[in-house]
Design an enzyme around this catalytic site. Sequence first.
Site, PDB file in Angstrom:
ATOM      1  N   TYR A   1       6.126   5.859  48.865  1.00 41.25           N
ATOM      2  CA  TYR A   1       7.114   6.949  48.877  1.00 41.25           C
ATOM      3  C   TYR A   1       6.482   8.265  48.433  1.00 41.25           C
ATOM      4  CZ  TYR A   1      11.519   9.418  48.090  1.00 41.25           C
ATOM      5  OH  TYR A   1      12.544  10.325  48.124  1.00 41.25           O
TER       6      TYR A   1
ATOM      7  N   SER B   1      10.347  16.024  47.584  1.00 43.83           N
ATOM      8  CA  SER B   1      10.743  15.334  46.354  1.00 43.83           C
ATOM      9  C   SER B   1       9.903  15.878  45.209  1.00 43.83           C
ATOM     10  CB  SER B   1      10.500  13.821  46.498  1.00 43.83           C
ATOM     11  OG  SER B   1      10.606  13.150  45.266  1.00 43.83           O
TER      12      SER B   1
END
Length: 250
Positions: free
Chosen positions: A155, A142
């Site tokens: 996350y 990400s």
Amino acid sequence: MFELKGRKGIITGAVQGLGYAMAKGLHDAGVELVILDISEKVEEVAEAMASGGSKVHAVKVNLLDRHDLQIGFNKALDHLGGELDILINNAGIHDPKPALDLKMESFDRIIEVNIAAVFQLCRLAGEVMIQRGSGKIINIASVLSYFGGYNAAAYSTSKGAIAQLTKSLSNEWAGSGVNVNAIAPGYFETSLNAFIMQDEARFSQLVARIPAGRFGKPEELVGTVRFLASSASDYLNGVLIPVDGGFLGR
């Protein structure tokens, strides 16, 4: 060089979103796939996708259960006749809350799915690929592998770990013919980002930072995943490729 027809792959979390787009893109290129997903719709999605060409198999698996993951991987490998060319670790979960409000149980779930399950699947696939002398492992990282994000302590921690895991495994396995690389998606139009798109102020702030001026569409990952899955990337090892509309360069 970019030919994928006849290759065999496993992808996690491909019932919707980025995973579905990548699976469809590989299927359309002739890859025989197994979708590993916890969703009750996994059989339905696999059947619908397979109607257009190469085989698509479904295995329902809970990535929070390490024993179930092992069984699911074995079933997937059986579907593919014991051969495996491509593994895509796409499945991931998020609980967007301030760190002080995030329960430890939620933190543990995110770490288990986003890191531990990825490591376990990499090891299982790596064992098969090293014996064959070739293989492509593609982890989905990400842009939060680079940034801390906002209300994303667990996350972003998990995606930072994926970046380092990708590099570490590449160091160990590149000499055995196994390419381990990662894609770092930016902000895409998916259910994972629905809470952002529904927040007008935050959505506007993010779009203003993206030089492309918009969130990405899931199918815009297909070119990168096909490249990493093909022999065109045979000398590419341990890298994170951002697909982010220019977000990281701003």
